[in-house]
Every structure is written in structure tokens, then in C-alpha cells.
Design an enzyme around this catalytic site. Structure first.
Site, PDB file in Angstrom:
ATOM      1  N   SER A 132      47.867  42.160  61.252  1.00  0.00           N
ATOM      2  CA  SER A 132      47.922  41.008  62.151  1.00  0.00           C
ATOM      3  C   SER A 132      47.660  39.718  61.368  1.00  0.00           C
ATOM      4  CB  SER A 132      46.947  41.236  63.315  1.00  0.00           C
ATOM      5  OG  SER A 132      47.200  40.347  64.357  1.00  0.00           O
ATOM      6  N   GLU A 150      60.035  32.558  73.518  1.00  0.00           N
ATOM      7  CA  GLU A 150      61.084  31.611  73.846  1.00  0.00           C
ATOM      8  C   GLU A 150      61.807  31.214  72.570  1.00  0.00           C
ATOM      9  OE1 GLU A 150      59.537  27.208  74.275  1.00  0.00           O
ATOM     10  OE2 GLU A 150      58.624  28.446  75.806  1.00  0.00           O
ATOM     11  N   HIS A 174      53.097  41.628  65.197  1.00  0.00           N
ATOM     12  CA  HIS A 174      53.268  41.938  66.643  1.00  0.00           C
ATOM     13  C   HIS A 174      54.686  41.505  67.050  1.00  0.00           C
ATOM     14  CE1 HIS A 174      48.890  42.563  67.117  1.00  0.00           C
ATOM     15  NE2 HIS A 174      48.720  41.441  66.442  1.00  0.00           N
TER      16      HIS A 174
END
Lengths: 268, 268
Positions: A132, A150, A174
Site C-alpha cells: 500500500s 473518476e 489497491h
């Protein structure tokens, strides 16, 4: 052998790697394989409240080939020069950056003795793993913030200098899970010299000698902007939508590999 | 003119187009422009409970150049042959499929008089618009189901025959918002003859004469599999992760266009 390979190996993990002591733990097993019974330092510095992290990883690594697991954490940058903190890394075979905030890692250890020690672990052939936030920090320039889910708006992306263990790439994690395709495309549009590498959860890119190999459950997306014929990223208005033509994308699954120098994939 | 252009225009909308009577309504204005004061049929057949849809669109179109807005809805397939339902479409300048379930549209109107009438509106130069499910149905083969927000698993994708108003493409909607990049790549992997078209919310692809133009707030992603050098989509195991090399992607923003025959983008 030592002369042939001046650097070690990076294990860049997309977050949420399996840590269940009864689970498959494909990625942690790979980390252990590189540590080969030596000492692994778990750097939890990306988190403000790393309580529980160490215990969880200790359980997950318990039956794997890690001789010793030691936590490295400090609250403030000034501690990054403490002798006992620095000594922890002296005989480490590897270091593992857990998740949190990538800016915590770089702002706390950037240009400190700790950073120098991390680099030296890597340069003497050790393994540097990160999940991460710990994955994002590995590149020269890292992604810090940008809207997920988006299409990228010009001006929406925040980048910062990373640890620079790998050059000419920018890493996102992710990846499919948080719908980050748009922002990685946006990052690559800024400078197609950098290769975009998007890593799914429970998935890792293992990088050694300009060679990337995929393990784990999801995919590693490689976004290659070399052939981009047009992009509007340099336009003045911050809120306009990204336009970018002729991007090449590779979706790599477990066993697939990628030559970072030639920018070519190879199937399993 | 009528002979030069045997077909009308498709307005393929990624869902959630602005419908606020005081909003920008870029997409609905485009629909109205093509209707040119004529009759627009709002087909709400994709929804089980279309109550409120008609009212909302009626308010949204109130001050735009739509002469008459008429709802077309039926509960069961057998009604698709009703004379009064069919007559609604006779003098329509356009038809607008609202959202819901794409299988409701095709299973209810496929191979009925309604479908023939929709085709004839299009063939005599009318406009066929569709949002969300109404967008997906326009292609020969349509996407029905597939997990969002993760990398495509082979076997996870469900496709079905669509209305076939546009050939050689497959359409996905709510694209960046629902993280559907993985599933569109998966669809294209099945047969790179089809061009993947992913449309963001409040964004539309206007297609006429093999020419696609983008309007609205987000982006239209074009996934071109022509150059794909490898994919594992034909492998036997359903749950393995997609691997696919050398996909070309274009991110198109408002004003950008795309030549569907040549498969080439053009910037605004």
C-alpha cells in the site's frame, strides 16, 4: 554472484496481502524466501497508530523462514537519527514497509540515517518490501493523492519525491479495487518517461535487475505512455477532463513478467 | 441529404446525465437538438418500476426543443405487439431508453414489432439515445454482468445479444465511477474485433456515420485490442485472473472524436 548483482530485490505489494496464518500467504512467503532465515525489519512508520500491525505480521510470518522479525517505528523525524533505531537495520536481510500514509514515510525518513540504511540493505542484495503506502514510496516520484473512481481531472493529482529505489516508474496500489485507472493514466500523462504500475490487492510485483514478475491473486497493470500521440495535461484549466490518445496497457497476472528496460511483457 | 445518410444518430450515455432543469443538461440538449421540435419517445422498459422517470425527464426537457415527450412502457413482452404501443413510434423523431436492466429491454422487445420500429426510427435518420442500461443494449453483443472494482476473472463476464444498432463495439457505462476497466478489458479479450467503449457518468458518445464524438463531463475510454499479442482468456479455469498484453487505450474528453472505421482518435 555478489558482484554480478549489485542490488537486491523489491517486493511491491498492492495492499491487503493475505496475512491469515492459515491462508495462502503467497506474498509473505515470497518475502520470507528472500530473507532466508535472516532478520526482517517491519517498518510501521507509515502509520500514526501502528498498534497491532506488528502482532499481525508476527503471527503471519511465524512458520515462515524469517529468523527474526523486529519493528521499526518512530513518532517524530528527530528519532530517525537515534542510534538504537539505526542499529536495528545493520544486520537486516530485509525491510518491510507496512501501509498507512506514504508522506509519513518520506517526511519522517527522507534524508536521514534510516533512509541511508534502507538503501544499503537494498544495495547489499537485501529485499525491500512494501504494501500500500509502502509500495508507493519506492519510486523516484510517488503518487500521494488523486481522486479514485473518476476520470482524471487535470490538476487533481498530487505527487511527491519518493525513496527512489526504482526509477522511471510510478506506482499505484489497491488498483482495480479502488478504480484508480484514471489517476494512473493521469500520472503517466504528466511525463510518459515514467511507466505506470498499478497493483491490485493481494498481488505483488517482484522487481530485480530491471525484471518485474507478478505473484498473487489479482493483476499488475502496466501503463506505457511511450506512444502517446496527444494529451491535454498541460492545459491551463485544472478541472478539465484528461484526454490522452494511444496509451499502451498490459494486464499481467501471476507468472507473467515484464522487462522494464525493453518495456515488453512476457506471458507465464 | 436523405440518401447520403441512410442512418440516424446514436447518443450513448454513461448514466446519471444531468437532468436538473436548472443544470447544464449538456446531453439532453444534444438529444433535443436532434429531435428538432419533433416527438421523442421515452422508453422506460428497462425498469421494473419506472414511476417518476417520465416526470423527471418531462421537467428536464420542458424548455428544450422537444415537441412532444411520450412514454413507452409495458410490463410484459406480449404487450410489445399492442397496436397503440406500436403507433407511438410511428411519427417519432427519436427514442430515448432510460436506465434499469439491459436484459429487460432485450428480452421484452427483441424480435417484436417495437424493435422493428426502433430500427426504422434510426434508419430514417432519427436519433436513438440510451443511458446506462439503455446505452449497453445498442451493440450487437452487450455486457450484462461482470464484477466491477476488480480485475477481470475469466468466466466472470456475462454477455448477451443486444439491439445491434452499432456493430463491432461493446459498451460499458458508469465507467470510471464503478471501476469497470477490468471488465471491459475482459470483454475485448474475448474477441478483439469488438472495440471496447467505456462511458463515464454524465458523458455521452454521439455516433453517426462511423464517427464518434464526446460530450459531457467525464471521459469516453476506447479499448482497442487489435494489437493484443497475448491473452489467457481461452484458458479452462474460470477463476484465473485476466492476462492481456499490448492493449491500446484512448481517453477521450469533450470535443475529442474517434473514427470507428479507422480506429483513430482526433483531439478537440
Amino acid at each position: 554472484m555478489a558482484e554480478e548483482r549489485r542490488r537486491g530485490c523489491l517486493i511491491i505489494i498492492g495492499g491487503h496481502e493475505d496475512r491469515d496464518p492459515r491462508g495462502h500467504r503467497v506474498i509473505l512467503k515470497e518475502v520470507a524466501k528472500h530473507v532466508r532465515g535472516g532478520k526482517l525489519v517491519l517498518a510501521t512508520v507509515a502509520s500514526h497508530q501502528p498498534e497491532g500491525y506488528f502482532d499481525e505480521y508476527e503471527k503471519a510470518f511465524a512458520d515462515l523462514d524469517v529468523g527474526e522479525l523486529v519493528e521499526l517505528y518512530f513518532e517524530d523525524r528527530c528519532e530517525a537519527g537515534d542510534r538504537d533505531k539505526l542499529q536495528v537495520l545493520d544486520d537486516a536481510a530485509g525491510i518491510f514497509f507496512s501501509g498507512g500514509d506514504q508522506l509519513r514515510i518520506t517526511s519522517q525518513i527522507g534524508d536521514t540515517g534510516i533512509e541511508a540504511k534502507v538503501r544499503s540493505v537494498y544495495e547489499r542484495g537485501g529485499v525491500v518490501a512494501g504494501t500500500s503506502a509502502g509500495a508507493s514510496v519506492m519510486s523516484d516520484t510517488m503518487l500521494v493523492k488523486g481522486t479514485s473512481k473518476e476520470t482524471h481531472r487535470i490538476g487533481d493529482l498530487h505527487m511527491a519525491p519518493g525513496l527512489g529505489l526504482i526509477r522511471n516508474v510510478i506506482i499505484d496500489q489497491h488498483f482495480a479495487e479502488r478504480g484508480r485507472f484514471g489517476r494512473l493514466l493521469g500520472a503517466v500523462a504528466h511525463n510518459p518517461r515514467v511507466l505506470g504500475i498499478g497493483i491490485d490487492e493481494d498481488t505483488a510485483a517482484i522487481v530485480a535487475d530491471d525484471h518485474l514478475r507478478v505473484i498473487g491473486d489479482g493483476a499488475v497493470y502496466v501503463v506505457d505512455g511511450t506512444g502517446v500521440s496527444y494529451s491535454n495535461v498541460a492545459e491551463a484549466k485544472c478541472d478539465i477532463t484528461l484526454s490522452m490518445h494511444d496509451v499502451k496497457v498490459h494486464v499481467l497476472a501471476e507468472g507473467d513478467s515484464f522487462d522494464l528496460r525493453e518495456r515488453r511483457p512476457r506471458s507465464a
